[in-house]
Design a protein around this motif. Structure first.
Motif, PDB file in Angstrom:
ATOM      1  N   THR A  28       0.857  -1.153   0.098  1.00  0.00           N
ATOM      2  CA  THR A  28      -0.126   0.022  -0.063  1.00  0.00           C
ATOM      3  C   THR A  28       0.770   1.255   0.089  1.00  0.00           C
ATOM      4  N   GLN A  77     -16.138   1.929   1.574  1.00  0.00           N
ATOM      5  CA  GLN A  77     -15.938   1.868   2.862  1.00  0.00           C
ATOM      6  C   GLN A  77     -16.932   1.108   3.624  1.00  0.00           C
ATOM      7  N   GLU A 174     -10.639  -6.141  -0.142  1.00  0.00           N
ATOM      8  CA  GLU A 174     -10.020  -5.470   1.020  1.00  0.00           C
ATOM      9  C   GLU A 174     -10.696  -5.747   2.156  1.00  0.00           C
ATOM     10  N   THR A 303      -1.472   7.894   5.017  1.00  0.00           N
ATOM     11  CA  THR A 303      -2.383   6.900   5.800  1.00  0.00           C
ATOM     12  C   THR A 303      -2.304   5.743   5.378  1.00  0.00           C
ATOM     13  N   SER A 304      -1.223   5.248   4.704  1.00  0.00           N
ATOM     14  CA  SER A 304      -1.246   4.081   4.152  1.00  0.00           C
ATOM     15  C   SER A 304      -1.225   2.849   5.277  1.00  0.00           C
ATOM     16  N   TYR A 307      -4.682   2.867   6.812  1.00  0.00           N
ATOM     17  CA  TYR A 307      -5.855   2.318   5.568  1.00  0.00           C
ATOM     18  C   TYR A 307      -5.353   0.574   5.596  1.00  0.00           C
ATOM     19  N   THR A 310      -7.214  -1.343   8.376  1.00  0.00           N
ATOM     20  CA  THR A 310      -8.755  -1.298   8.633  1.00  0.00           C
ATOM     21  C   THR A 310      -9.341  -2.427   8.625  1.00  0.00           C
ATOM     22  N   SER A 336       2.180   6.789  10.848  1.00  0.00           N
ATOM     23  CA  SER A 336       1.631   7.707   9.602  1.00  0.00           C
ATOM     24  C   SER A 336       1.636   9.205   9.945  1.00  0.00           C
ATOM     25  N   SER A 386      -7.292   9.343  10.186  1.00  0.00           N
ATOM     26  CA  SER A 386      -6.856   8.022  11.001  1.00  0.00           C
ATOM     27  C   SER A 386      -7.967   7.960  12.052  1.00  0.00           C
ATOM     28  N   ALA A 389     -10.976   6.420  10.616  1.00  0.00           N
ATOM     29  CA  ALA A 389     -10.893   5.148  10.280  1.00  0.00           C
ATOM     30  C   ALA A 389     -11.032   4.072  11.289  1.00  0.00           C
TER      31      ALA A 389
END
Length: 453
Positions: A28, A77, A174, A303-304, A307, A310, A336, A386, A389
């Motif tokens: 990612t 999402q 995902e 933010t990888s 993410y 998640t 992050s 963040s 999420a």
């Protein structure tokens, strides 16, 4: 006793533990880092091959394509969270086929069928509505005749509509924890698309080169999904009627709130360039558009870590593992933040030095003051994204109030600010993020923290 000397493998393992770079985070991060590198290279190549007006059209068109958010309604999402909560109780969720509770498998199967129908309709509506609206908007300014942008716009809208149609399949993957595999696909299609863009610019294709990025994404995703036969067995599964996902009962309560946040997201991040285009012209829109593109890409890279984890956070919540949830979140959140702040600061410093030394290409990008404001917004947004999420992993959406307020205020700032000084507009945008959106998000997050202690 002899002291053991660390081998290269052990050093690498130690580095991976310190940075949190497992396969999913690493791929990612590589995918999103490539987009930053590609964006930076495009910033350099565009002014060399396009004039100021064409550059403005390029960034305005790419901003208008963000209208797909209004048709997706944040469902991507929602899918990740719904699937994550289901597969948390199944075996082999990160493999091509998994097993376990038949009722949960039935729910996944019915969800996939439901989503395919939804996104086919959404893609069609986007193609028609965005295509017409974009034509009207771009024609109003009149800096370029329609013959120079109409065909480009039609192809880019059609390609984006196809990409929208493939969202559910990728989001399902995902949600099952296959973040790295999807990120690898996106990196490959981005490499193909941007290389095509640069080659087109070098060969003199002009603005037509812009079609390569969305077109490459649409074609490569279609080929990859057909070859991989992703979860075809779920679509072939005979579902018990009592186990079917009901849209109103299982999806709509969560989606209704997150859709508001998703639609607000367009105005938060894409409204500036079209409004500057309308009020100040294509040249000024191009300068600001480059800056927004750089920091939006940086935000995605920063933010990888969060993410990529998640789906894992959603699974911990589904199993009631609160301690593990908090441990994994704060570990990735710190990484992050460290990366985003350092990178944003570096961009502003480099841009300021280049402007100070009189590099002529810097006239095609926003001033260092504007870049500093956007860098500050990018750093604040890393916190906001963040924490959001973390909260959304609970299959809840507490951010709709923050998003709507921010969207309305941002649109007003962009509308009135774009008629005056761009630096003042950027400063107001930074103040809104720092004094309204950031503290509001932190307040909401603390409620979830108390719940999970």
């Amino acid at each position: 006793m002899h002291k053991q000397i660390p081998t290269g493998a052990s050093r690498l393992a130690r580095l991976r533990r310190a940075t949190g770079l497992d396969f999913h985070v690493l791929v990612t991060l590589l995918s999103r880092s490539w987009n930053v590198i590609a964006g930076a290279a495009t910033v350099i190549v565009l002014p060399l091959r396009l004039d100021s007006t064409q550059q403005g059209y390029y960034y305005t068109i790419t901003s208008l394509l963000g209208l797909q958010i209004l048709f997706e309604l944040g469902l991507g999402q929602v899918i990740i969270q719904l699937v994550g909560h289901e597969v948390a109780h199944l075996d082999g969720a990160d493999e091509a086929k998994f097993a376990g509770d038949p009722a949960r498998l039935d729910r996944l199967s019915s969800l996939m069928r439901l989503l395919r129908r939804w996104y086919m309709v959404a893609a069609l509506l986007f193609g028609l509505a965005a295509g017409v609206a974009g034509c009207v908007f771009l024609a109003r300014r009149g800096d370029l005749p329609p013959a120079q942008w109409l065909g480009i716009w039609i192809i880019m809208v059609a390609s984006t509509a196809v990409n929208l149609m493939y969202v559910p399949a990728l989001a399902m993957l995902e949600g099952c924890g296959r973040i790295g595999q999807v990120a690898r696909l996106r990196m490959m299609q981005s490499i193909i698309g941007y290389c095509g863009l640069w080659l087109g610019l070098i060969l003199g294709a002009g603005l037509w080169s812009a079609v390569m990025v969305p077109l490459a994404s649409a074609v490569s995703t279609s080929l990859w999904l057909r070859r991989a036969h992703v979860y075809d067995w779920l679509l072939q599964r005979v579902v018990e009627p009592t186990n079917r996902i009901a849209w109103r009962r299982d999806v709509l309560p969560f989606q209704a709130r997150i859709a508001i946040s998703a639609m607000s997201g367009y105005f938060l991040f894409y409204a500036f360039t079209p409004l500057i285009f309308a009020n100040r012209g294509a040249v000024e829109a191009g300068r600001f558009g480059i800056a927004m593109t750089i920091f939006n890409a940086l935000s995605a890279v920063g933010t990888s870590w969060v993410y990529a984890k998640t789906p894992t956070m959603a699974m911990h919540i589904a199993r009631g593992e609160r301690k593990e949830l908090n441990e994994i979140f704060f570990a990735v959140f710190k990484r992050s933040m460290a990366f985003t702040v350092a990178a944003a600061t570096g961009i502003v410093v480099c841009a300021s030095l280049l402007s100070w030394t009189g590099v002529p290409q810097m006239a095609r990008i926003a001033s260092p003051g504007v870049l500093a404001c956007l860098a500050f917004v990018c750093s604040c947004n890393c916190v906001v994204f963040s924490l959001a999420a973390y909260m959304r992993a609970h299959r809840e959406e507490p951010m709709h109030g923050v998003s709507v307020t921010g969207a309305v205020a941002t649109t007003l700032i962009a509308y009135f600010g774009s008629r005056g000084d761009i630096l003042s507009m950027s400063a107001m945008y930074a103040a809104l993020t720092a004094f309204v959106m950031l503290p509001w998000t932190i307040l909401l997050f603390r409620r979830y923290q108390r719940r999970n202690h």
